[in-house]
Design a protein around this motif. Structure first.
Motif, PDB file in Angstrom:
ATOM      1  N   ARG A 147       0.834  -1.210   0.000  1.00 51.50           N
ATOM      2  CA  ARG A 147       0.000   0.000   0.000  1.00 51.50           C
ATOM      3  C   ARG A 147       0.868   1.258   0.000  1.00 51.50           C
ATOM      4  O   ARG A 147       0.595   2.224  -0.725  1.00 51.50           O
ATOM      5  N   ASP A 148       1.934   1.258   0.815  1.00 59.90           N
ATOM      6  CA  ASP A 148       2.850   2.404   0.839  1.00 59.90           C
ATOM      7  C   ASP A 148       3.509   2.601  -0.520  1.00 59.90           C
ATOM      8  O   ASP A 148       3.648   3.727  -1.002  1.00 59.90           O
ATOM      9  N   ALA A 149       3.928   1.514  -1.152  1.00 58.66           N
ATOM     10  CA  ALA A 149       4.579   1.608  -2.465  1.00 58.66           C
ATOM     11  C   ALA A 149       3.611   2.119  -3.513  1.00 58.66           C
ATOM     12  O   ALA A 149       3.986   2.956  -4.359  1.00 58.66           O
ATOM     13  N   MET A 150       2.366   1.684  -3.473  1.00 54.24           N
ATOM     14  CA  MET A 150       1.366   2.168  -4.442  1.00 54.24           C
ATOM     15  C   MET A 150       1.094   3.663  -4.242  1.00 54.24           C
ATOM     16  O   MET A 150       0.970   4.419  -5.209  1.00 54.24           O
ATOM     17  N   ARG A 151       1.016   4.068  -2.987  1.00 47.46           N
ATOM     18  CA  ARG A 151       0.781   5.490  -2.692  1.00 47.46           C
ATOM     19  C   ARG A 151       1.944   6.338  -3.192  1.00 47.46           C
ATOM     20  O   ARG A 151       1.750   7.354  -3.856  1.00 47.46           O
ATOM     21  N   LEU A 152       3.185   5.894  -2.929  1.00 45.27           N
ATOM     22  CA  LEU A 152       4.361   6.662  -3.353  1.00 45.27           C
ATOM     23  C   LEU A 152       4.546   6.629  -4.866  1.00 45.27           C
ATOM     24  O   LEU A 152       5.052   7.584  -5.447  1.00 45.27           O
ATOM     25  N   ALA A 153       4.114   5.551  -5.519  1.00 51.36           N
ATOM     26  CA  ALA A 153       4.190   5.493  -6.987  1.00 51.36           C
ATOM     27  C   ALA A 153       3.202   6.490  -7.590  1.00 51.36           C
ATOM     28  O   ALA A 153       3.495   7.132  -8.605  1.00 51.36           O
ATOM     29  N   GLY A 154       2.055   6.616  -6.972  1.00 51.55           N
ATOM     30  CA  GLY A 154       1.064   7.567  -7.461  1.00 51.55           C
ATOM     31  C   GLY A 154       1.488   9.009  -7.279  1.00 51.55           C
ATOM     32  O   GLY A 154       1.151   9.883  -8.076  1.00 51.55           O
ATOM     33  N   GLU A 155       2.242   9.291  -6.228  1.00 47.17           N
ATOM     34  CA  GLU A 155       2.692  10.654  -5.962  1.00 47.17           C
ATOM     35  C   GLU A 155       3.926  11.022  -6.772  1.00 47.17           C
ATOM     36  O   GLU A 155       4.227  12.199  -6.936  1.00 47.17           O
ATOM     37  N   GLY A 156       4.676  10.017  -7.257  1.00 47.09           N
ATOM     38  CA  GLY A 156       5.865  10.291  -8.056  1.00 47.09           C
ATOM     39  C   GLY A 156       7.025  10.843  -7.255  1.00 47.09           C
ATOM     40  O   GLY A 156       7.821  11.614  -7.775  1.00 47.09           O
ATOM     41  N   LYS A 157       7.136  10.460  -6.005  1.00 47.68           N
ATOM     42  CA  LYS A 157       8.212  10.965  -5.160  1.00 47.68           C
ATOM     43  C   LYS A 157       9.380   9.978  -5.149  1.00 47.68           C
ATOM     44  O   LYS A 157       9.208   8.782  -5.336  1.00 47.68           O
ATOM     45  N   ARG A 158      10.558  10.547  -4.911  1.00 48.54           N
ATOM     46  CA  ARG A 158      11.763   9.715  -4.833  1.00 48.54           C
ATOM     47  C   ARG A 158      11.776   8.955  -3.516  1.00 48.54           C
ATOM     48  O   ARG A 158      11.497   9.538  -2.459  1.00 48.54           O
ATOM     49  N   VAL A 159      12.078   7.664  -3.585  1.00 46.73           N
ATOM     50  CA  VAL A 159      12.043   6.808  -2.393  1.00 46.73           C
ATOM     51  C   VAL A 159      13.372   6.066  -2.245  1.00 46.73           C
ATOM     52  O   VAL A 159      14.167   5.983  -3.182  1.00 46.73           O
ATOM     53  N   VAL A 160      13.559   5.541  -1.057  1.00 48.31           N
ATOM     54  CA  VAL A 160      14.698   4.671  -0.763  1.00 48.31           C
ATOM     55  C   VAL A 160      14.121   3.314  -0.389  1.00 48.31           C
ATOM     56  O   VAL A 160      13.361   3.199   0.578  1.00 48.31           O
ATOM     57  N   LEU A 161      14.456   2.288  -1.166  1.00 45.89           N
ATOM     58  CA  LEU A 161      14.009   0.921  -0.876  1.00 45.89           C
ATOM     59  C   LEU A 161      15.139   0.173  -0.187  1.00 45.89           C
ATOM     60  O   LEU A 161      16.261   0.138  -0.698  1.00 45.89           O
ATOM     61  N   THR A 162      14.858  -0.408   0.956  1.00 50.88           N
ATOM     62  CA  THR A 162      15.796  -1.313   1.597  1.00 50.88           C
ATOM     63  C   THR A 162      15.316  -2.713   1.275  1.00 50.88           C
ATOM     64  O   THR A 162      14.145  -3.035   1.485  1.00 50.88           O
ATOM     65  N   TYR A 163      16.207  -3.533   0.758  1.00 51.41           N
ATOM     66  CA  TYR A 163      15.782  -4.854   0.301  1.00 51.41           C
ATOM     67  C   TYR A 163      16.810  -5.919   0.642  1.00 51.41           C
ATOM     68  O   TYR A 163      17.983  -5.629   0.856  1.00 51.41           O
ATOM     69  N   ASP A 164      16.334  -7.149   0.700  1.00 48.21           N
ATOM     70  CA  ASP A 164      17.177  -8.331   0.860  1.00 48.21           C
ATOM     71  C   ASP A 164      17.265  -9.012  -0.490  1.00 48.21           C
ATOM     72  O   ASP A 164      16.245  -9.216  -1.146  1.00 48.21           O
ATOM     73  N   GLU A 165      18.464  -9.368  -0.889  1.00 49.33           N
ATOM     74  CA  GLU A 165      18.638 -10.065  -2.161  1.00 49.33           C
ATOM     75  C   GLU A 165      18.967 -11.530  -1.876  1.00 49.33           C
ATOM     76  O   GLU A 165      19.894 -11.835  -1.126  1.00 49.33           O
ATOM     77  N   TYR A 166      18.178 -12.416  -2.474  1.00 47.93           N
ATOM     78  CA  TYR A 166      18.344 -13.853  -2.301  1.00 47.93           C
ATOM     79  C   TYR A 166      18.896 -14.459  -3.580  1.00 47.93           C
ATOM     80  O   TYR A 166      18.731 -13.906  -4.670  1.00 47.93           O
TER      81      TYR A 166
END
Length: 182
Positions: A126-145
């Motif tokens: 939900r947060d990602a969809m909201r931020l995609a709609g607003e077009g704002k720059r984000v920082v994603l923290t992720y785990d790579e498997y």
């Protein structure tokens, strides 16, 4: 032929009386233990085979854990989320695409989403969809498997945190001004 020989098979042999042996308490105990004990032959080969099978199962479990469930990289990516979608037939997972900051700055590369990721929870989606709609720059923290599993998503990158990027560089700190201050 001469029939004057002793035929041991037809004559009745004298019967011998069996000697009755009284066994002692210790002999009786040893006999009972021997009767109750199962004699095992080749037990060292069986033990070796069981140890080999157990070692192989432990190695396979360790390898699967390393490949599918232990992240080999925890990292961050900055950019703009382009889309987030709910995909899958049996396991519905959220998949996203992002244009990273490095692609925006590079003028030789054609624009396309360069970073694909999976989102494990509904609240992060939900947060990602909201931020995609607003077009704002984000920082994603992720785990790579190294491998993917069905219930985690189609991507090797699994997002664990999404934050709005507030860090903006105002000017180059290494650039000296033309006029010195008094």
């Amino acid at each position: 032929m001469d029939d004057n020989f002793n035929d041991y098979f037809t004559e009745d042999a004298p019967e011998e009386q069996p000697q009755v042996h009284q066994e002692t308490e210790q002999e009786r105990e040893e006999r009972e233990i021997k009767e109750a004990t199962i004699e095992r032959r080749g037990s060292s080969v069986k033990i070796l085979l069981v140890l080999i099978i157990v070692a192989m199962a432990l190695f396979l479990g360790w390898w699967m854990w390393q490949y599918y469930f232990h992240p080999y990289r925890v990292s961050q990516e900055k950019g703009w989320i382009m889309n987030v979608s709910n995909e899958g037939t049996v396991f519905k997972t959220f998949e996203g695409e992002m244009i990273s900051e490095g692609y925006i700055e590079d003028t030789l590369v054609a624009m396309h989403s360069d970073f694909k990721f999976s989102i494990p929870t509904d609240s992060l989606a939900r947060d990602a969809m909201r931020l995609a709609g607003e077009g704002k720059r984000v920082v994603l923290t992720y785990d790579e498997y190294k491998g993917t599993v069905m219930w985690r998503g189609n991507s090797h990158n699994v997002v664990t945190r999404i934050e709005l990027d507030t860090c903006v560089v105002k000017s180059n700190p290494y650039k000296q001004s033309a006029a010195p201050k008094n």
